[in-house]
Scaffold this motif. Sequence first.
Motif, PDB file in Angstrom:
ATOM      1  N   ILE A 251      85.091 -94.554  10.152  1.00 40.18           N
ATOM      2  CA  ILE A 251      84.415 -94.437   8.855  1.00 40.18           C
ATOM      3  C   ILE A 251      85.300 -94.983   7.733  1.00 40.18           C
ATOM      4  CG2 ILE A 251      82.978 -92.497   9.557  1.00 40.18           C
ATOM      5  CD1 ILE A 251      84.824 -90.644   7.993  1.00 40.18           C
ATOM      6  N   GLU A 252      86.626 -94.897   7.903  1.00 39.06           N
ATOM      7  CA  GLU A 252      87.510 -95.514   6.900  1.00 39.06           C
ATOM      8  C   GLU A 252      87.307 -97.022   6.886  1.00 39.06           C
ATOM      9  OE1 GLU A 252      91.378 -92.534   6.579  1.00 39.06           O
ATOM     10  OE2 GLU A 252      91.617 -94.525   7.440  1.00 39.06           O
ATOM     11  N   GLU A 253      87.256 -97.619   8.069  1.00 36.24           N
ATOM     12  CA  GLU A 253      87.125 -99.071   8.162  1.00 36.24           C
ATOM     13  C   GLU A 253      85.726 -99.546   7.768  1.00 36.24           C
ATOM     14  OE1 GLU A 253      88.172 -99.634  12.207  1.00 36.24           O
ATOM     15  OE2 GLU A 253      90.345 -99.584  11.856  1.00 36.24           O
ATOM     16  N   THR A 254      84.726 -98.707   7.996  1.00 31.85           N
ATOM     17  CA  THR A 254      83.334 -99.095   7.719  1.00 31.85           C
ATOM     18  C   THR A 254      82.944 -98.859   6.267  1.00 31.85           C
ATOM     19  OG1 THR A 254      82.732 -98.521  10.001  1.00 31.85           O
ATOM     20  CG2 THR A 254      80.930 -98.764   8.414  1.00 31.85           C
ATOM     21  N   PHE A 255      83.307 -97.701   5.739  1.00 37.36           N
ATOM     22  CA  PHE A 255      82.843 -97.303   4.415  1.00 37.36           C
ATOM     23  C   PHE A 255      83.924 -97.341   3.340  1.00 37.36           C
ATOM     24  CE2 PHE A 255      80.261 -94.620   7.432  1.00 37.36           C
ATOM     25  CZ  PHE A 255      79.126 -95.402   7.355  1.00 37.36           C
ATOM     26  N   GLU A 256      85.158 -97.625   3.733  1.00 35.46           N
ATOM     27  CA  GLU A 256      86.280 -97.709   2.790  1.00 35.46           C
ATOM     28  C   GLU A 256      86.458 -96.418   1.994  1.00 35.46           C
ATOM     29  OE1 GLU A 256      86.077-101.284   0.506  1.00 35.46           O
ATOM     30  OE2 GLU A 256      86.088-102.577   2.260  1.00 35.46           O
ATOM     31  N   CYS A 257      86.396 -95.322   2.730  1.00 38.28           N
ATOM     32  CA  CYS A 257      86.667 -94.014   2.164  1.00 38.28           C
ATOM     33  C   CYS A 257      87.445 -93.239   3.222  1.00 38.28           C
ATOM     34  CB  CYS A 257      85.373 -93.280   1.819  1.00 38.28           C
ATOM     35  SG  CYS A 257      84.226 -93.156   3.220  1.00 38.28           S
ATOM     36  N   THR A 258      87.909 -92.067   2.906  1.00 37.31           N
ATOM     37  CA  THR A 258      88.645 -91.278   3.891  1.00 37.31           C
ATOM     38  C   THR A 258      88.213 -89.821   3.811  1.00 37.31           C
ATOM     39  OG1 THR A 258      90.837 -90.835   4.809  1.00 37.31           O
ATOM     40  CG2 THR A 258      90.624 -90.707   2.413  1.00 37.31           C
ATOM     41  N   GLY A 259      88.341 -89.109   4.933  1.00 38.32           N
ATOM     42  CA  GLY A 259      87.919 -87.718   4.951  1.00 38.32           C
ATOM     43  C   GLY A 259      86.410 -87.584   5.050  1.00 38.32           C
ATOM     44  N   ILE A 260      85.924 -86.353   5.040  1.00 40.83           N
ATOM     45  CA  ILE A 260      84.492 -86.103   5.139  1.00 40.83           C
ATOM     46  C   ILE A 260      83.985 -85.483   3.839  1.00 40.83           C
ATOM     47  CG2 ILE A 260      82.652 -84.984   6.438  1.00 40.83           C
ATOM     48  CD1 ILE A 260      84.114 -87.015   8.064  1.00 40.83           C
ATOM     49  N   CYS A 261      84.305 -84.224   3.640  1.00 41.77           N
ATOM     50  CA  CYS A 261      83.805 -83.537   2.446  1.00 41.77           C
ATOM     51  C   CYS A 261      84.809 -83.539   1.300  1.00 41.77           C
ATOM     52  CB  CYS A 261      83.419 -82.100   2.813  1.00 41.77           C
ATOM     53  SG  CYS A 261      82.006 -82.046   3.935  1.00 41.77           S
ATOM     54  N   LYS A 262      85.999 -84.019   1.549  1.00 46.27           N
ATOM     55  CA  LYS A 262      86.957 -84.289   0.470  1.00 46.27           C
ATOM     56  C   LYS A 262      87.799 -85.478   0.904  1.00 46.27           C
ATOM     57  CE  LYS A 262      90.399 -80.924   2.074  1.00 46.27           C
ATOM     58  NZ  LYS A 262      91.235 -79.767   1.675  1.00 46.27           N
ATOM     59  N   GLY A 263      88.246 -86.262  -0.041  1.00 48.96           N
ATOM     60  CA  GLY A 263      88.960 -87.482   0.301  1.00 48.96           C
ATOM     61  C   GLY A 263      90.316 -87.564  -0.367  1.00 48.96           C
ATOM     62  N   ASP A 264      90.779 -88.788  -0.540  1.00 49.65           N
ATOM     63  CA  ASP A 264      92.085 -89.021  -1.145  1.00 49.65           C
ATOM     64  C   ASP A 264      92.108 -90.445  -1.674  1.00 49.65           C
ATOM     65  OD1 ASP A 264      94.742 -88.676  -1.930  1.00 49.65           O
ATOM     66  OD2 ASP A 264      95.248 -87.585  -0.099  1.00 49.65           O
ATOM     67  N   ILE A 265      93.195 -90.817  -2.352  1.00 50.96           N
ATOM     68  CA  ILE A 265      93.318 -92.176  -2.892  1.00 50.96           C
ATOM     69  C   ILE A 265      93.974 -93.116  -1.880  1.00 50.96           C
ATOM     70  CG2 ILE A 265      93.407 -91.422  -5.295  1.00 50.96           C
ATOM     71  CD1 ILE A 265      96.440 -91.830  -5.185  1.00 50.96           C
ATOM     72  N   ILE A 266      94.410 -92.578  -0.732  1.00 49.57           N
ATOM     73  CA  ILE A 266      95.044 -93.394   0.305  1.00 49.57           C
ATOM     74  C   ILE A 266      94.304 -93.211   1.628  1.00 49.57           C
ATOM     75  CG2 ILE A 266      97.344 -93.393  -0.741  1.00 49.57           C
ATOM     76  CD1 ILE A 266      98.069 -91.090   1.146  1.00 49.57           C
ATOM     77  N   TYR A 267      94.443 -94.188   2.513  1.00 46.65           N
ATOM     78  CA  TYR A 267      93.861 -94.088   3.837  1.00 46.65           C
ATOM     79  C   TYR A 267      94.787 -93.303   4.759  1.00 46.65           C
ATOM     80  CZ  TYR A 267      90.507 -97.611   2.349  1.00 46.65           C
ATOM     81  OH  TYR A 267      89.509 -98.289   1.675  1.00 46.65           O
ATOM     82  N   TYR A 268      94.206 -92.657   5.734  1.00 49.87           N
ATOM     83  CA  TYR A 268      94.961 -91.841   6.684  1.00 49.87           C
ATOM     84  C   TYR A 268      94.975 -92.449   8.083  1.00 49.87           C
ATOM     85  CZ  TYR A 268      95.369 -87.891   3.473  1.00 49.87           C
ATOM     86  OH  TYR A 268      95.710 -87.087   2.423  1.00 49.87           O
TER      87      TYR A 268
END
Length: 298
Positions: free
Chosen positions: A207-224
Amino acid sequence: MGFCTFIVRFYLIIGFIINCVIGVACFLIASSIKSFNSDFLVVGEYKEAQLVIAIIFYMFGSLLVISTLSAMVGFFFDVRYLQIVFTFLNIIFFLLFLCIFLFTVYADNYVSKELSDQNCTIGPLKVTNDVFDTAQQYWCKNIDVQGQTVGCPCNIQNKSQWSPDDQAILSTYNGISSTGTNSVDSCAIFQQELNGNSDEVQFLKLIEETFECTGICKGDIIYYFSDINRGPTDTTQGCYIQIRDYIFYWLGLCHIYSIVAFSIELASTIFTLINFWIIKKNKQKQNKTQRIYNKDID
């Protein structure tokens, strides 16, 4: 009767073409299911069902195309048994597409219910969200645990990709160093904390690679779970909305496909039966004419 026959035959020609198109669409759906990235299917049973569903659609598409081509021969060369077989299969196709339509309605309601919690305290995304919470404890951090420094020091090579506000947040991370890693894949303590949740890790990476976001119900400014040096994430709110929209997008396509398909199959069945009725009436008329002719001769 001639005009009605023309209309029915004209529809049957169009219906045969559309039936073939629906069959080809089954092939495309099967190919998409087969090539679908199984990492999106966190639940093991779904992964096992993926190939089976693809095979079913391949068989269904083949049957549609073959039966349609056979029916064209049956109707335009008056091969009665091919007409009957096509009508019988058409009813089956109609019922199958109706079942698919009802399933998509059920799936839509089911997914809406399962993804109703945007805090991930319940539902199928809870376990995956818990894995992210675990990673968040260690990623880009040096933590003092019982006198030992543990964590996952990360290596951000170019901080200029982040905005000044984000850079201020990055400065609070105490594990950014040139000797760090680029993702939690190389984090020993995180691997210890996984507890058999490798499928969830692959899902989070995807999902990080597909949607360019991280986490599910809360995220961060960096990839994990992918390369941290891709830059900042598109959103710090997590991937919940993107995942939900992605699922509903595919459900919507299946919904539309099933509606079109079962409507076409229903119409084909009705017009096929009308064609049988016209043929029967024409034969009755011919027989009546023949009887009158024979009577006149006598």
